[in-house]
Design a protein around this motif. Sequence first.
Motif, short mmCIF file in Angstrom:
data_model
loop_
_atom_site.label_atom_id
_atom_site.label_comp_id
_atom_site.label_asym_id
_atom_site.label_seq_id
_atom_site.Cartn_x
_atom_site.Cartn_y
_atom_site.Cartn_z
N PHE A 53 0.77 -1.29 0.35
CA PHE A 53 -0.01 0.03 -0.03
C PHE A 53 0.80 1.34 0.00
CE2 PHE A 53 -3.21 -2.69 2.55
CZ PHE A 53 -3.43 -3.38 1.71
N LEU A 54 2.12 1.06 0.33
CA LEU A 54 2.95 2.26 0.01
C LEU A 54 3.59 2.53 -1.13
CD1 LEU A 54 5.07 1.36 3.52
CD2 LEU A 54 3.18 2.90 3.10
N MET A 55 3.40 1.75 -2.16
CA MET A 55 3.89 1.87 -3.59
C MET A 55 2.82 2.55 -4.52
SD MET A 55 6.80 0.74 -3.14
CE MET A 55 7.55 -0.61 -2.31
N ALA A 56 3.51 3.44 -5.21
CA ALA A 56 2.46 4.27 -6.24
C ALA A 56 1.63 3.07 -7.30
CB ALA A 56 3.04 5.36 -6.75
N GLU A 59 -1.71 2.03 -6.43
CA GLU A 59 -2.78 2.97 -5.74
C GLU A 59 -4.24 2.73 -6.43
OE1 GLU A 59 -2.53 7.32 -6.81
OE2 GLU A 59 -3.74 7.79 -5.10
N LYS A 64 -8.71 4.10 -1.31
CA LYS A 64 -8.25 4.47 0.28
C LYS A 64 -8.20 3.42 0.93
CE LYS A 64 -9.57 9.00 -0.10
NZ LYS A 64 -8.46 10.01 0.48
N HIS A 273 4.87 9.70 -2.61
CA HIS A 273 3.76 10.10 -1.66
C HIS A 273 4.19 9.56 -0.44
CE1 HIS A 273 0.25 10.44 0.50
NE2 HIS A 273 -0.22 9.17 0.26
N HIS A 274 4.86 8.07 -0.29
CA HIS A 274 5.23 7.86 1.13
C HIS A 274 6.90 7.79 0.79
CE1 HIS A 274 1.91 6.62 3.42
NE2 HIS A 274 1.31 5.94 2.40
N SER A 292 -0.98 15.29 -1.65
CA SER A 292 -0.67 15.24 -3.04
C SER A 292 -0.72 16.97 -3.43
CB SER A 292 -1.88 14.72 -3.83
OG SER A 292 -2.87 15.37 -3.34
N GLY A 293 -1.02 17.83 -2.39
CA GLY A 293 -0.73 19.20 -2.53
C GLY A 293 0.47 19.46 -2.70
N ALA A 295 2.93 18.23 -4.49
CA ALA A 295 3.36 17.75 -5.71
C ALA A 295 3.10 19.31 -6.46
CB ALA A 295 2.33 16.95 -6.47
N THR A 296 4.26 20.08 -6.28
CA THR A 296 3.91 21.38 -6.74
C THR A 296 5.43 21.97 -6.61
OG1 THR A 296 3.12 23.75 -6.47
CG2 THR A 296 3.61 22.73 -4.41
N LYS A 341 -5.34 21.53 -0.92
CA LYS A 341 -4.31 20.89 -1.70
C LYS A 341 -4.03 21.66 -3.14
CE LYS A 341 -5.11 16.23 0.10
NZ LYS A 341 -6.44 15.89 -0.01
N ARG B 99 -7.36 15.77 -6.26
CA ARG B 99 -5.94 15.17 -6.76
C ARG B 99 -5.82 13.80 -6.45
NH1 ARG B 99 -2.89 20.55 -7.43
NH2 ARG B 99 -0.94 19.52 -7.10
N LYS B 100 -5.08 12.86 -6.89
CA LYS B 100 -4.71 11.58 -6.49
C LYS B 100 -3.70 11.51 -5.46
CE LYS B 100 -4.66 8.53 -9.75
NZ LYS B 100 -4.16 7.72 -10.90
N GLU B 101 -3.71 10.79 -4.51
CA GLU B 101 -2.91 10.51 -3.43
C GLU B 101 -1.28 10.48 -3.95
OE1 GLU B 101 -3.43 8.24 -0.08
OE2 GLU B 101 -4.99 9.41 0.75
N PHE B 102 -1.16 9.46 -4.85
CA PHE B 102 0.19 9.13 -5.04
C PHE B 102 0.68 9.98 -6.49
CE2 PHE B 102 -0.43 5.32 -2.68
CZ PHE B 102 0.54 5.15 -2.18
N SER B 103 0.09 11.06 -6.81
CA SER B 103 0.64 11.91 -7.87
C SER B 103 1.79 12.62 -7.65
CB SER B 103 -0.56 12.92 -8.25
OG SER B 103 -0.97 13.60 -6.94
N ASN B 104 2.50 13.07 -8.51
CA ASN B 104 3.50 13.87 -8.40
C ASN B 104 3.47 15.15 -9.42
OD1 ASN B 104 4.81 13.54 -11.18
ND2 ASN B 104 4.85 11.49 -10.22
N LYS B 105 4.29 16.10 -9.18
CA LYS B 105 3.80 17.48 -9.93
C LYS B 105 3.77 17.32 -11.37
CE LYS B 105 8.92 19.17 -9.71
NZ LYS B 105 9.66 20.02 -9.29
N GLY B 137 1.64 22.11 -11.70
CA GLY B 137 2.66 21.38 -11.23
C GLY B 137 3.72 22.18 -11.20
N GLU B 361 -13.61 20.98 -2.53
CA GLU B 361 -13.02 19.66 -1.70
C GLU B 361 -14.29 19.16 -1.04
OE1 GLU B 361 -9.43 19.82 0.27
OE2 GLU B 361 -8.42 20.49 -1.37
#
Lengths: 367, 367, 367, 367
Positions: A53-56, A59, A64, A273-274, A292-293, A295-296, A341, B99-105, B137, B361
């Motif tokens: 569950f820690l791996m992208a 997902e 959830k 994420h993790h 995920s916010g 990610a900026t 986010k 946003r999806k949890e495991f996302s990146n920028k 991003g 949200e």
Amino acid sequence: GIFSKVINHLNRAGASIVSIDFPSGLYADKSSKGNEIIEADHTLTFQERKLAFLMAENERFAGKVVVLDIGLSRDFHEKENSKLELVDESIVASIFQPRKEFSNKGDYGYACLMAGSYGMMGAAILSARACLRSGVGKLTCYTCKEGYAIMQTAVPEAMCKISGTTFIKDVRNLKDFSAVGIGPGIGQHPSHRELLKKIFAEFDKPLVIDADGLNTLSKYPSLYGSIPANSIITPHPKEFERLFGKSSDDFGRMELAMQKAKALHIYIVLKGHHTFIATPEGKGYFNNTGNSGMATAGSGDVLTGILTSLLAQKYSSLHSCIIGVYLHGLAGDIAAMTVSKEAMIAGDIISHLGEAFLSFERISSTR
Amino acid sequence: GIFSKVINHLNRAGASIVSIDFPSGLYADKSSKGNEIIEADHTLTFQERKLAFLMAENERFAGKVVVLDIGLSRDFHEKENSKLELVDESIVASIFQPRKEFSNKGDYGYACLMAGSYGMMGAAILSARACLRSGVGKLTCYTCKEGYAIMQTAVPEAMCKISGTTFIKDVRNLKDFSAVGIGPGIGQHPSHRELLKKIFAEFDKPLVIDADGLNTLSKYPSLYGSIPANSIITPHPKEFERLFGKSSDDFGRMELAMQKAKALHIYIVLKGHHTFIATPEGKGYFNNTGNSGMATAGSGDVLTGILTSLLAQKYSSLHSCIIGVYLHGLAGDIAAMTVSKEAMIAGDIISHLGEAFLSFERISSTR
Amino acid sequence: GIFSKVINHLNRAGASIVSIDFPSGLYADKSSKGNEIIEADHTLTFQERKLAFLMAENERFAGKVVVLDIGLSRDFHEKENSKLELVDESIVASIFQPRKEFSNKGDYGYACLMAGSYGMMGAAILSARACLRSGVGKLTCYTCKEGYAIMQTAVPEAMCKISGTTFIKDVRNLKDFSAVGIGPGIGQHPSHRELLKKIFAEFDKPLVIDADGLNTLSKYPSLYGSIPANSIITPHPKEFERLFGKSSDDFGRMELAMQKAKALHIYIVLKGHHTFIATPEGKGYFNNTGNSGMATAGSGDVLTGILTSLLAQKYSSLHSCIIGVYLHGLAGDIAAMTVSKEAMIAGDIISHLGEAFLSFERISSTR
Amino acid sequence: GIFSKVINHLNRAGASIVSIDFPSGLYADKSSKGNEIIEADHTLTFQERKLAFLMAENERFAGKVVVLDIGLSRDFHEKENSKLELVDESIVASIFQPRKEFSNKGDYGYACLMAGSYGMMGAAILSARACLRSGVGKLTCYTCKEGYAIMQTAVPEAMCKISGTTFIKDVRNLKDFSAVGIGPGIGQHPSHRELLKKIFAEFDKPLVIDADGLNTLSKYPSLYGSIPANSIITPHPKEFERLFGKSSDDFGRMELAMQKAKALHIYIVLKGHHTFIATPEGKGYFNNTGNSGMATAGSGDVLTGILTSLLAQKYSSLHSCIIGVYLHGLAGDIAAMTVSKEAMIAGDIISHLGEAFLSFERISSTR
């Protein structure tokens, strides 16, 4: 055969799926690539968050994830000598060192950040602000002439040294510093090869290397061996790939990180994420804060500033990684509640470092 | 005859007037110019806000409009296949993508804004800040040399590319970007004709064009046909007139916008109290957020930043317009409660984007 | 004789003194200079604040003044046709114009501020920010080259025009503007004589003139006659003296201001604790908001920005003065509660303009 | 012998130690260096904080000190004519002067700060902001050309005078100022010897000298004698040592400070956890506010700004020291509650000066 068909059918049924413990078809501790796997909307798992569950890459299968406490003995978990660990509040509280009343700024170290270039000065601003807001006593930023007024206006608490017009050419007297971070926004220039070489040779304490520092490094693998022992590198997955090559899946990348951390005797902070911390002692830590916010743009520069600050305060490289990554994510989580986010920018993470530290103070005072 | 006299008499009587459903003399769905019309202080209308009440030209007849729910079947409204729609919270909630949890920028796109010139750098700052605070991003701003230090100091999260001394001369490598916005504060210069031409030719995704981008465009109607399909233009009434000519009244301008959107296959965001979105599919959307405090310098630059950000995140042009305009107005409404309509400046809209997104949200999590 | 001795004795007795209605020896409506006067710690006066209590020269006699309502008919006060008035909330509420829903920025005017010079750019920043936060639709600042980047970074919502290197040399196209304010931080240079001459000749609407604008003016009294009718000047006591000469006391200065306002057909805002507005119609208004925390650098620049903003929004000169001075003081009073009088800086007044306007909105919506 | 062994044993026992009144082996009013001393975790002491607990060298013996009120007569304490005093709220309240209602900015003085150099402009920004937020009427900053735009953008309320390109070369017309502070971030340059000489000769009121001002001074002891009487110097322990030589222990340094203050007729503010003020009259004051979060770059620059501001407002040198140091610490204590000790930066102290002054206003209004 038949299971695969059932799973496939369920996934297409359009109904909401709740998996108990694990989505069918998903392996707990290795990649499930190629499997036919249930795509759950929610997974109710038992006692603790499993590796998968820690791996992208998983997902979309787990959805959830909710961890249910089913009363398994906590001792059991603690006796198990796993090489992988999920960082929680109690680990952080055991590492965090409250400030001593009679201390002065000399006790909190003198950090140096090499950051910024023409058009990318924001990375320098963000890493400098984050460094100052993470407890360091004093900070000097090396940057280029085109960044001078920008830095002094935006980060008055940091001193500035200049070398080069549009990018950093040289650095001096590194021994004055308790910790050095290099990379945010420095760009990629041929002369940076010599710069890295010089820094590796002259600075005998652990470095933090990020961003374009890593991109330059990845072009000259002959330099890998001379990275000062216990240095921290903070690649995101693409930078990691440039440094160490492709992995078949997220599990493979984790193993590769642990292998390289050992071989080069460095700490690898694999951002995501993790975020995963691979240590030269062969252990791995997954972080459990963040969202995920974050990610900026500039989010990573903030982390570089935090890590450099913690090293300067004489936290060990391992402790700097664990606390720094946790703190970064926690500040981001507080920011998400305040500014959402979507609207979050990297500066918001810095703005909420104070609240994150206040929660550290609370935790450590009740221990 | 007699009605006209009665109306005229009532208007001059100095008493407070409340109209039920509609002020006498006002047409519901076409211009009432030339009519003798009751000038109500309040209008209590039934079930929904009629078209006439969305037009600036009717403000002095309708006064404050209050919509009374008289229990008409909601189904009826939804079956009616109107080409015009009033955007509400439920429409926005159905479009908004958490946003999806495991996302990146990288998942949130790479935006480019071409903005600013000597003396008008504020437009660049405002659009860049708004873009970053709307979920993108990564962002690069093209601007002129005289704007370099200003941008890097004021918006550290954005990278900067420079072309030209006092105004933007050229742009390159547009294909790196997921979305491009052009116009805020760029000024009007003869060379901008070639600039627009080049951008239209090289960038194959929808653009956002605003302000001086539109003013330049209006001088060279031969360019209209080469605007990339599904681009978004955001004229205020005067800019609209420069582009497409005069209209006899607000209804006529609305029709003209819908006709031009179809002909050029673009989205036209006609800014005003109830901002109107005309689509190439022949539909029109009225926005229902915002207030008169947003009638202030830079408010439009903020919208350009938001729209470019949403496009970069892979919202369709239609969805970007609907969400973006709604979000802009909602942030302005929250700002008005905090700093008043009079004291509101464009930067306040940006400061409250976070709270607007938090409400998105909340809505989408309860659906 | 004997009274004087008694008073003298009481003042030296070291006891706390409370005067009822009036401290003995103090005149209600003329200067008491030379009198032997009770120095009260508190004065309890009846029904309304007398003129004498609005004069700085009497502070040490009246001490803290408390007005007791003894039930005198309000009608009586309103029928009295005094040429002097104390501005209160109800006067302000009757003048304040809430924004119209369907308005756009054009409805709120286009202001111009000429402000700043080498080393004094803060005056330009403060007046520009205050102008924008007081409701104007659009603002351009004329300043010098050495102030360009400073202004654009600090006040992005304002556009910038440049003339001169270290101070403003020239201005053009004044007719584009709805209102013009001149003076904050412009310094004093011989060429400013011609500048004022040109502005007076070319701009046919009322000006706001402050600070070094007034200091230059005071050197060339031949220019007084050509100040555009209904312009507003905002001297503090020393600037007033430079313009119109010494007065024997505060009452004399008030009379002189009323006389000059009439003669030059301008509004004179004589700044102080109870700022006094002298009008060309021969009336005088005392302001009743504000506090000693506003006795700080830049406070006057903020007022210039507010007044220019209100004029641009088509408030008359009289109404601009009454509302503007009241608003300035009210924002300062709110600031004092938040940051204290001691720590207050001019920027704090601007930060609290929003709350001051919110209270205007509340008052005017309940009328 | 035996005691020493018992103490040694207890310290190594690993148990938590609570000392009553005093840790065994610790002297109350002289250095205990060389003694075998209990290392308590907590000390419960009676009636008041003893001198030993104010010295950094004893922190590890006393641990957290709690003062227990055992009902000793307050009179006794007040009659005792100690040369050392611990500053508390009541002392501060008796010194603090609330602003007079009818005052203007002239009543609060005109301060001058000489601060900043290439790469160290932050010190100038921080001291200027602190000065303005401590009640001064007007402020001019002398700095170098490379700091001009930075200062004007960051501190608009301060005016700027320029001399020198990368560091301050000269100053003029010092007599215009009510108070002058020199030192924050000025660097060390040979020409500063002449600069100090000139300032000492031309300015006849007390100066505030800090940081590099002191470092330069310490190179030219022949200048010591010409420091204007009643000037305030603010060394941290290392700067103190450079000025006056080594001390054997904290008590010795305290005595040396008192001796030098007397000899040079200056006030010495020896910065630390309980900052110590040595006066030319032979008294010493320990401050009782502040915390370890203030051990951060720029914290001292903030104090310089506060002290210069208070001198400009005509507080005596003694009163400026007592109030200024208390205020600085109190603002830091409020900041620590808001942003944590770790995340605190020097700018946070300035941000909370307002709340500190509000508490002064409250105290002095209830006296």
